[in-house]
Write a protein that holds these residues in place. Structure first.
Motif, PDB file in Angstrom:
ATOM      1  N   GLN A  96       4.546  -2.656   3.241  1.00 18.05           N
ATOM      2  CA  GLN A  96       3.810  -3.875   3.535  1.00 18.05           C
ATOM      3  C   GLN A  96       3.310  -3.826   4.970  1.00 18.05           C
ATOM      4  O   GLN A  96       3.819  -3.079   5.788  1.00 18.05           O
ATOM      5  N   GLY A  97       2.315  -4.657   5.253  1.00 18.52           N
ATOM      6  CA  GLY A  97       1.783  -4.757   6.605  1.00 18.52           C
ATOM      7  C   GLY A  97       0.513  -3.944   6.779  1.00 18.52           C
ATOM      8  O   GLY A  97       0.072  -3.240   5.884  1.00 18.52           O
ATOM      9  N   LEU A  98      -0.074  -4.077   7.943  1.00 15.07           N
ATOM     10  CA  LEU A  98      -1.309  -3.375   8.266  1.00 15.07           C
ATOM     11  C   LEU A  98      -0.958  -2.089   9.009  1.00 15.07           C
ATOM     12  O   LEU A  98      -1.133  -1.983  10.215  1.00 15.07           O
ATOM     13  N   GLU A  99      -0.481  -1.121   8.270  1.00 17.42           N
ATOM     14  CA  GLU A  99      -0.002   0.136   8.847  1.00 17.42           C
ATOM     15  C   GLU A  99      -1.118   0.939   9.513  1.00 17.42           C
ATOM     16  O   GLU A  99      -0.942   1.464  10.606  1.00 17.42           O
ATOM     17  N   TRP A 100      -2.269   1.085   8.838  1.00 20.97           N
ATOM     18  CA  TRP A 100      -3.313   1.959   9.353  1.00 20.97           C
ATOM     19  C   TRP A 100      -4.660   1.486   8.840  1.00 20.97           C
ATOM     20  O   TRP A 100      -5.043   1.770   7.719  1.00 20.97           O
ATOM     21  N   VAL A 101      -5.370   0.735   9.671  1.00 24.74           N
ATOM     22  CA  VAL A 101      -6.649   0.159   9.281  1.00 24.74           C
ATOM     23  C   VAL A 101      -7.745   0.779  10.137  1.00 24.74           C
ATOM     24  O   VAL A 101      -7.660   0.770  11.355  1.00 24.74           O
ATOM     25  N   VAL A 102      -8.769   1.319   9.490  1.00 18.95           N
ATOM     26  CA  VAL A 102      -9.919   1.879  10.199  1.00 18.95           C
ATOM     27  C   VAL A 102     -10.939   0.762  10.344  1.00 18.95           C
ATOM     28  O   VAL A 102     -11.373   0.176   9.358  1.00 18.95           O
ATOM     29  N   LYS A 103     -11.295   0.469  11.580  1.00 18.23           N
ATOM     30  CA  LYS A 103     -12.233  -0.626  11.839  1.00 18.23           C
ATOM     31  C   LYS A 103     -13.672  -0.125  11.767  1.00 18.23           C
ATOM     32  O   LYS A 103     -13.917   1.070  11.738  1.00 18.23           O
ATOM     33  N   HIS A 104     -14.615  -1.062  11.803  1.00 16.59           N
ATOM     34  CA  HIS A 104     -16.045  -0.741  11.682  1.00 16.59           C
ATOM     35  C   HIS A 104     -16.481   0.366  12.623  1.00 16.59           C
ATOM     36  O   HIS A 104     -17.213   1.254  12.237  1.00 16.59           O
ATOM     37  N   SER A 105     -16.043   0.326  13.851  1.00 19.56           N
ATOM     38  CA  SER A 105     -16.508   1.267  14.859  1.00 19.56           C
ATOM     39  C   SER A 105     -15.830   2.626  14.755  1.00 19.56           C
ATOM     40  O   SER A 105     -16.099   3.512  15.549  1.00 19.56           O
ATOM     41  N   GLY A 106     -14.960   2.777  13.771  1.00 23.04           N
ATOM     42  CA  GLY A 106     -14.244   4.033  13.662  1.00 23.04           C
ATOM     43  C   GLY A 106     -12.920   4.007  14.402  1.00 23.04           C
ATOM     44  O   GLY A 106     -12.148   4.950  14.350  1.00 23.04           O
ATOM     45  N   GLU A 107     -12.657   2.899  15.131  1.00 18.63           N
ATOM     46  CA  GLU A 107     -11.373   2.771  15.818  1.00 18.63           C
ATOM     47  C   GLU A 107     -10.261   2.592  14.788  1.00 18.63           C
ATOM     48  O   GLU A 107     -10.484   2.049  13.724  1.00 18.63           O
ATOM     49  N   LEU A 108      -9.082   3.021  15.142  1.00 19.21           N
ATOM     50  CA  LEU A 108      -7.948   2.880  14.239  1.00 19.21           C
ATOM     51  C   LEU A 108      -6.983   1.859  14.786  1.00 19.21           C
ATOM     52  O   LEU A 108      -6.757   1.770  15.980  1.00 19.21           O
ATOM     53  N   TYR A 109      -6.407   1.086  13.876  1.00 19.61           N
ATOM     54  CA  TYR A 109      -5.291   0.233  14.222  1.00 19.61           C
ATOM     55  C   TYR A 109      -4.090   0.828  13.501  1.00 19.61           C
ATOM     56  O   TYR A 109      -4.138   0.983  12.304  1.00 19.61           O
ATOM     57  N   GLN A 110      -3.108   1.232  14.228  1.00 18.79           N
ATOM     58  CA  GLN A 110      -1.900   1.740  13.592  1.00 18.79           C
ATOM     59  C   GLN A 110      -0.717   0.919  14.065  1.00 18.79           C
ATOM     60  O   GLN A 110      -0.534   0.711  15.257  1.00 18.79           O
ATOM     61  N   ASP A 111       0.068   0.439  13.108  1.00 21.38           N
ATOM     62  CA  ASP A 111       1.277  -0.307  13.410  1.00 21.38           C
ATOM     63  C   ASP A 111       2.393   0.696  13.574  1.00 21.38           C
ATOM     64  O   ASP A 111       2.849   1.296  12.606  1.00 21.38           O
ATOM     65  N   HIS A 116       0.832  -1.196   0.000  1.00 26.06           N
ATOM     66  CA  HIS A 116       0.000   0.000   0.000  1.00 26.06           C
ATOM     67  C   HIS A 116       0.870   1.251   0.000  1.00 26.06           C
ATOM     68  O   HIS A 116       2.071   1.191   0.242  1.00 26.06           O
ATOM     69  N   ILE A 117       0.251   2.379  -0.277  1.00 22.70           N
ATOM     70  CA  ILE A 117       0.949   3.656  -0.252  1.00 22.70           C
ATOM     71  C   ILE A 117       1.164   4.033   1.210  1.00 22.70           C
ATOM     72  O   ILE A 117       0.196   4.072   1.988  1.00 22.70           O
ATOM     73  N   PRO A 118       2.404   4.295   1.626  1.00 20.64           N
ATOM     74  CA  PRO A 118       2.679   4.619   3.027  1.00 20.64           C
ATOM     75  C   PRO A 118       1.843   5.797   3.528  1.00 20.64           C
ATOM     76  O   PRO A 118       1.692   6.801   2.834  1.00 20.64           O
ATOM     77  N   GLY A 119       1.294   5.620   4.730  1.00 21.42           N
ATOM     78  CA  GLY A 119       0.537   6.691   5.361  1.00 21.42           C
ATOM     79  C   GLY A 119      -0.916   6.774   4.944  1.00 21.42           C
ATOM     80  O   GLY A 119      -1.667   7.584   5.479  1.00 21.42           O
ATOM     81  N   VAL A 120      -1.342   5.942   3.996  1.00 20.60           N
ATOM     82  CA  VAL A 120      -2.730   5.961   3.533  1.00 20.60           C
ATOM     83  C   VAL A 120      -3.515   4.915   4.325  1.00 20.60           C
ATOM     84  O   VAL A 120      -3.155   3.739   4.324  1.00 20.60           O
ATOM     85  N   PRO A 121      -4.603   5.331   4.982  1.00 22.18           N
ATOM     86  CA  PRO A 121      -5.385   4.374   5.768  1.00 22.18           C
ATOM     87  C   PRO A 121      -6.231   3.458   4.892  1.00 22.18           C
ATOM     88  O   PRO A 121      -6.583   3.797   3.763  1.00 22.18           O
ATOM     89  N   LEU A 122      -6.577   2.304   5.452  1.00 24.05           N
ATOM     90  CA  LEU A 122      -7.455   1.348   4.802  1.00 24.05           C
ATOM     91  C   LEU A 122      -8.827   1.400   5.456  1.00 24.05           C
ATOM     92  O   LEU A 122      -8.948   1.287   6.674  1.00 24.05           O
ATOM     93  N   ILE A 123      -9.854   1.579   4.626  1.00 28.51           N
ATOM     94  CA  ILE A 123     -11.240   1.366   5.038  1.00 28.51           C
ATOM     95  C   ILE A 123     -11.810   0.437   3.972  1.00 28.51           C
ATOM     96  O   ILE A 123     -12.134   0.884   2.871  1.00 28.51           O
ATOM     97  N   PRO A 124     -11.857  -0.870   4.239  1.00 23.31           N
ATOM     98  CA  PRO A 124     -12.329  -1.802   3.212  1.00 23.31           C
ATOM     99  C   PRO A 124     -13.694  -1.394   2.653  1.00 23.31           C
ATOM    100  O   PRO A 124     -14.563  -0.922   3.392  1.00 23.31           O
ATOM    101  N   MET A 125     -13.846  -1.583   1.354  1.00 19.81           N
ATOM    102  CA  MET A 125     -15.055  -1.175   0.650  1.00 19.81           C
ATOM    103  C   MET A 125     -16.326  -1.650   1.349  1.00 19.81           C
ATOM    104  O   MET A 125     -17.283  -0.892   1.470  1.00 19.81           O
ATOM    105  N   ASN A 126     -16.339  -2.888   1.840  1.00 14.58           N
ATOM    106  CA  ASN A 126     -17.558  -3.426   2.448  1.00 14.58           C
ATOM    107  C   ASN A 126     -17.903  -2.766   3.778  1.00 14.58           C
ATOM    108  O   ASN A 126     -18.999  -2.957   4.287  1.00 14.58           O
ATOM    109  N   THR A 127     -16.984  -1.979   4.363  1.00 13.51           N
ATOM    110  CA  THR A 127     -17.291  -1.285   5.621  1.00 13.51           C
ATOM    111  C   THR A 127     -17.708   0.173   5.384  1.00 13.51           C
ATOM    112  O   THR A 127     -18.154   0.834   6.314  1.00 13.51           O
ATOM    113  N   ILE A 128     -17.582   0.653   4.157  1.00 14.55           N
ATOM    114  CA  ILE A 128     -17.914   2.052   3.854  1.00 14.55           C
ATOM    115  C   ILE A 128     -19.350   2.405   4.260  1.00 14.55           C
ATOM    116  O   ILE A 128     -19.554   3.440   4.904  1.00 14.55           O
ATOM    117  N   PRO A 129     -20.362   1.583   3.936  1.00 14.28           N
ATOM    118  CA  PRO A 129     -21.725   1.976   4.327  1.00 14.28           C
ATOM    119  C   PRO A 129     -21.879   2.243   5.828  1.00 14.28           C
ATOM    120  O   PRO A 129     -22.596   3.161   6.224  1.00 14.28           O
TER     121      PRO A 129
END
Length: 126
Positions: A108-123, A42-55
């Motif tokens: 590589q890796g799960l640098e910044w993932v936004v979870k369903h509840s809006g919580e962030l996971y940052q490595d 992924h592009i460094p510093g760009v968060p992930l919000i998987p498409m299926n969680t957008i709604p």
């Protein structure tokens, strides 16, 4: 350099590179691929919000902000932009060509993932 498709502005790699270079706060870049794809590259510093969680995240997005969505080829991110525009979030753009057209730095890796509840996971292990 940018163009429009189905009412959504399409931006190219050079524009994303420039935004990253100057450290622009907006538009906000969001990767909408799956966890496995993001973890692979992924592009460094760009968060992930998987498409299926957008709604479930629409209410959490700032309607006054601008966004650029990124996926593998530009098709899923285009659909996300179209969906959000229908939801009243109008300043949305798509990264035409997606990660397939990206020649810049990747991480590589799960640098910044936004979870369903809006919580962030940052490595933070760097």
């Amino acid at each position: 350099m940018s163009f429009e498709e189905d009412g959504i502005v399409q931006i190219k790699e050079e524009e994303i590179q420039q935004l990253l270079k100057v450290g622009a706060k907006e538009p906000i870049l969001i990767d909408v691929r799956e966890l496995e794809e993001y973890s692979e590259s992924h592009i460094p510093g760009v968060p992930l919000i998987p498409m299926n969680t957008i709604p479930s995240m629409v209410a959490d997005l700032d309607r006054s902000s601008s966004y650029v969505f990124i996926c593998r080829s530009g098709k899923r991110s285009q659909n996300v932009a179209l969906y959000l525009k229908e939801q009243g979030i109008t300043n949305v753009r798509n990264f035409a060509g997606g990660m397939l057209s990206w020649n810049g730095e990747v991480k590589q890796g799960l640098e910044w993932v936004v979870k369903h509840s809006g919580e962030l996971y940052q490595d933070k292990t760097e």
